[in-house]
Design an enzyme around this catalytic site. Structure first.
Site, PDB file in Angstrom:
ATOM      1  N   GLY A  51     -13.075  74.135 -16.963  1.00  0.00           N
ATOM      2  CA  GLY A  51     -13.337  74.574 -18.130  1.00  0.00           C
ATOM      3  C   GLY A  51     -12.490  73.619 -19.214  1.00  0.00           C
ATOM      4  O   GLY A  51     -13.071  72.656 -19.623  1.00  0.00           O
ATOM      5  N   GLU A  79     -13.382  81.356  -8.380  1.00  0.00           N
ATOM      6  CA  GLU A  79     -12.440  81.167  -9.474  1.00  0.00           C
ATOM      7  C   GLU A  79     -11.562  82.337  -9.577  1.00  0.00           C
ATOM      8  O   GLU A  79     -11.971  83.352 -10.227  1.00  0.00           O
ATOM      9  CB  GLU A  79     -13.247  81.201 -10.786  1.00  0.00           C
ATOM     10  CG  GLU A  79     -14.246  79.886 -10.793  1.00  0.00           C
ATOM     11  CD  GLU A  79     -14.551  79.636 -12.252  1.00  0.00           C
ATOM     12  OE1 GLU A  79     -14.255  78.669 -12.710  1.00  0.00           O
ATOM     13  OE2 GLU A  79     -15.079  80.528 -13.067  1.00  0.00           O
ATOM     14  N   GLU A 106     -15.651  85.851 -17.136  1.00  0.00           N
ATOM     15  CA  GLU A 106     -15.536  86.091 -18.649  1.00  0.00           C
ATOM     16  C   GLU A 106     -16.691  87.052 -18.942  1.00  0.00           C
ATOM     17  O   GLU A 106     -16.671  87.999 -19.748  1.00  0.00           O
ATOM     18  CB  GLU A 106     -15.478  84.868 -19.689  1.00  0.00           C
ATOM     19  CG  GLU A 106     -14.110  84.332 -19.445  1.00  0.00           C
ATOM     20  CD  GLU A 106     -13.715  82.674 -19.785  1.00  0.00           C
ATOM     21  OE1 GLU A 106     -14.799  82.217 -20.361  1.00  0.00           O
ATOM     22  OE2 GLU A 106     -13.014  82.308 -19.369  1.00  0.00           O
ATOM     23  N   TRP A 147     -18.324  74.140 -20.597  1.00  0.00           N
ATOM     24  CA  TRP A 147     -17.738  73.931 -22.205  1.00  0.00           C
ATOM     25  C   TRP A 147     -17.328  75.375 -22.664  1.00  0.00           C
ATOM     26  O   TRP A 147     -16.823  75.254 -23.726  1.00  0.00           O
ATOM     27  CB  TRP A 147     -18.796  73.244 -23.079  1.00  0.00           C
ATOM     28  CG  TRP A 147     -19.100  71.759 -22.493  1.00  0.00           C
ATOM     29  CD1 TRP A 147     -18.601  71.152 -21.377  1.00  0.00           C
ATOM     30  CD2 TRP A 147     -19.810  70.635 -23.174  1.00  0.00           C
ATOM     31  NE1 TRP A 147     -18.886  69.750 -21.423  1.00  0.00           N
ATOM     32  CE2 TRP A 147     -19.732  69.471 -22.399  1.00  0.00           C
ATOM     33  CE3 TRP A 147     -20.183  70.783 -24.407  1.00  0.00           C
ATOM     34  CZ2 TRP A 147     -20.125  68.415 -23.045  1.00  0.00           C
ATOM     35  CZ3 TRP A 147     -21.202  69.892 -24.729  1.00  0.00           C
ATOM     36  CH2 TRP A 147     -21.050  68.253 -24.011  1.00  0.00           C
ATOM     37  N   LYS A 148     -18.046  76.383 -22.069  1.00  0.00           N
ATOM     38  CA  LYS A 148     -17.873  77.625 -22.608  1.00  0.00           C
ATOM     39  C   LYS A 148     -18.312  77.731 -24.346  1.00  0.00           C
ATOM     40  O   LYS A 148     -19.291  76.853 -24.525  1.00  0.00           O
ATOM     41  CB  LYS A 148     -16.307  78.193 -22.739  1.00  0.00           C
ATOM     42  CG  LYS A 148     -15.864  78.196 -21.204  1.00  0.00           C
ATOM     43  CD  LYS A 148     -14.311  78.903 -20.882  1.00  0.00           C
ATOM     44  CE  LYS A 148     -14.196  78.740 -19.502  1.00  0.00           C
ATOM     45  NZ  LYS A 148     -12.878  79.409 -19.071  1.00  0.00           N
ATOM     46  N   GLY A 188      -7.910  79.380 -17.425  1.00  0.00           N
ATOM     47  CA  GLY A 188      -7.399  78.978 -18.647  1.00  0.00           C
ATOM     48  C   GLY A 188      -5.948  79.410 -19.232  1.00  0.00           C
ATOM     49  O   GLY A 188      -5.359  79.368 -19.904  1.00  0.00           O
ATOM     50  N   SER A 204      -8.066  76.295 -13.923  1.00  0.00           N
ATOM     51  CA  SER A 204      -7.149  75.422 -14.220  1.00  0.00           C
ATOM     52  C   SER A 204      -7.042  74.063 -13.499  1.00  0.00           C
ATOM     53  O   SER A 204      -6.003  73.337 -13.181  1.00  0.00           O
ATOM     54  CB  SER A 204      -5.594  75.909 -14.345  1.00  0.00           C
ATOM     55  OG  SER A 204      -5.666  76.900 -15.251  1.00  0.00           O
ATOM     56  N   HIS A 221     -19.802  84.454 -14.217  1.00  0.00           N
ATOM     57  CA  HIS A 221     -18.653  84.176 -14.500  1.00  0.00           C
ATOM     58  C   HIS A 221     -17.483  85.216 -14.966  1.00  0.00           C
ATOM     59  O   HIS A 221     -17.887  86.161 -15.514  1.00  0.00           O
ATOM     60  CB  HIS A 221     -18.458  82.940 -15.890  1.00  0.00           C
ATOM     61  CG  HIS A 221     -17.368  82.355 -16.019  1.00  0.00           C
ATOM     62  ND1 HIS A 221     -16.281  82.872 -16.826  1.00  0.00           N
ATOM     63  CD2 HIS A 221     -16.760  81.049 -15.661  1.00  0.00           C
ATOM     64  CE1 HIS A 221     -15.267  82.114 -16.851  1.00  0.00           C
ATOM     65  NE2 HIS A 221     -15.340  80.935 -16.200  1.00  0.00           N
TER      66      HIS A 221
HETATM   67  P1  PGA Z   1     -10.103  76.378 -16.929  1.00  0.00           P
HETATM   68  O1  PGA Z   1     -11.611  77.297 -16.714  1.00  0.00           O
HETATM   69  O2  PGA Z   1     -10.483  75.069 -16.211  1.00  0.00           O
HETATM   70  O3  PGA Z   1     -10.213  76.383 -18.252  1.00  0.00           O
HETATM   71  O4  PGA Z   1      -9.218  77.356 -16.126  1.00  0.00           O
HETATM   72  C1  PGA Z   1     -12.320  77.190 -15.444  1.00  0.00           C
HETATM   73  C2  PGA Z   1     -13.625  78.212 -15.752  1.00  0.00           C
HETATM   74  O5  PGA Z   1     -13.531  79.300 -16.463  1.00  0.00           O
HETATM   75  O6  PGA Z   1     -14.685  77.847 -15.145  1.00  0.00           O
END
Ligand code: PGA
Length: 253
Positions: free
Chosen positions: A233, A167, A97, A10-11, A173, A212, A95
């Site tokens: 995500g 990923e 990020e 869910w971030k 995203g 995505s 992750h």
């Molecule tokens: P996303 O994110 O499905 O929005 O691309 C995936 C993730 O960062 O784990």
């Protein structure tokens, strides 16, 4: 046989009302899904709300990060034991990020994995290449390096308690997705890397795809032999989209 895992990341999204509503919609339908493990990873502030909303369902709870220290003067941090105390079974680590925005190194990620596994959590180790790395043709070397550091620090046996999430950074995203063949190629090279050390771990370790993944592309990705689930995500914030991705793991659904 590897049971597919669909994990929602869910971030930094959601509040108590949203979490409760989303969980109720997901758990109502998740009961009917067989042969797929469903995991929700809300922000720390919602762990207990989600834990209680998932009670009695077959969905699992996970967190998005944790600290390497056990307790003490680490303002703002959360330990593995705290996550266990909230009912977490899983924790996402490394992750992209966290790596890109908060400067987490391969080594720090590996240290976190070690603490998570020792603390009884199943770690989801995220790896992936940037757009520049893919364009330079070094995707597989990058992933191999990210995984090798973890093998060096925690040992191959710990991969019994690990899930890997591939990923590609350029797909997160962005609406861009690796093609099923691109993803399968990387998943297969990860499995070969594990197999060179332990064939049975390579055979049982789940490797998820993330970046995505949506209802309309999930099935063709999940059909690939080395793709064992997804780390979702954006689409995890919509119950129906998330459930459709879970259903896409069932060949006959
Ligand atoms: P996303 O994110 O499905 O929005 O691309 C995936 C993730 O960062 O784990």
């Amino acid at each position: 046989m590897r049971t597919p895992l669909i994990a929602g990341n869910w971030k930094m999204n959601g509040d108590q009302d949203m979490a409760t509503a989303l969980c109720h919609e997901i758990t109502a339908d998740a009961q009917t899904l067989s042969n797929v493990e469903v995991l929700l990873c809300p922000p720390f502030t919602l762990l207990l709300v989600v834990e209680s909303a998932l009670e009695g369902s077959r969905c699992q709870l996970g967190a998005q990060d944790m600290d390497i220290n056990a307790n003490g003067a680490f303002t703002g941090q959360i330990s593995a034991a705290m996550l266990k105390d909230c009912g977490c079974k899983y924790v996402i680590l490394g992750h992209s990020e966290r790596r890109a925005i908060y400067g987490e190194s391969d080594l720090l990620v590996a240290e976190k994995i070690k603490i998570a596994v020792a603390g009884g959590l199943t770690a989801i180790l995220c790896v992936g290449e940037s757009r520049e790395e893919r364009e330079s043709g070094i995707t597989e070397q990058v992933i191999e390096r990210q995984i090798q550091v973890v093998i060096d620090i925690v040992g191959i046996q710990s991969f019994n308690n690990l899930v890997i999430a591939y990923e590609p950074v350029w797909a997160i995203g962005t609406g861009l997705t690796a093609t099923p063949d691109q993803a399968q190629q990387v998943h297969n090279s990860i499995r070969q890397q594990l197999a060179s050390l332990d064939a049975s771990i390579a055979d049982t370790c789940r490797i998820l795809y993330g970046g995505s993944m949506k209802p309309d592309n999930a099935r063709e990705l999940l059909e690939k032999p080395d793709i064992d689930g997804g780390l979702i995500g954006g689409a995890a914030l919509n119950a129906q989209d998330f459930l459709k991705i879970c259903q896409a793991t069932c060949p006959t659904a």
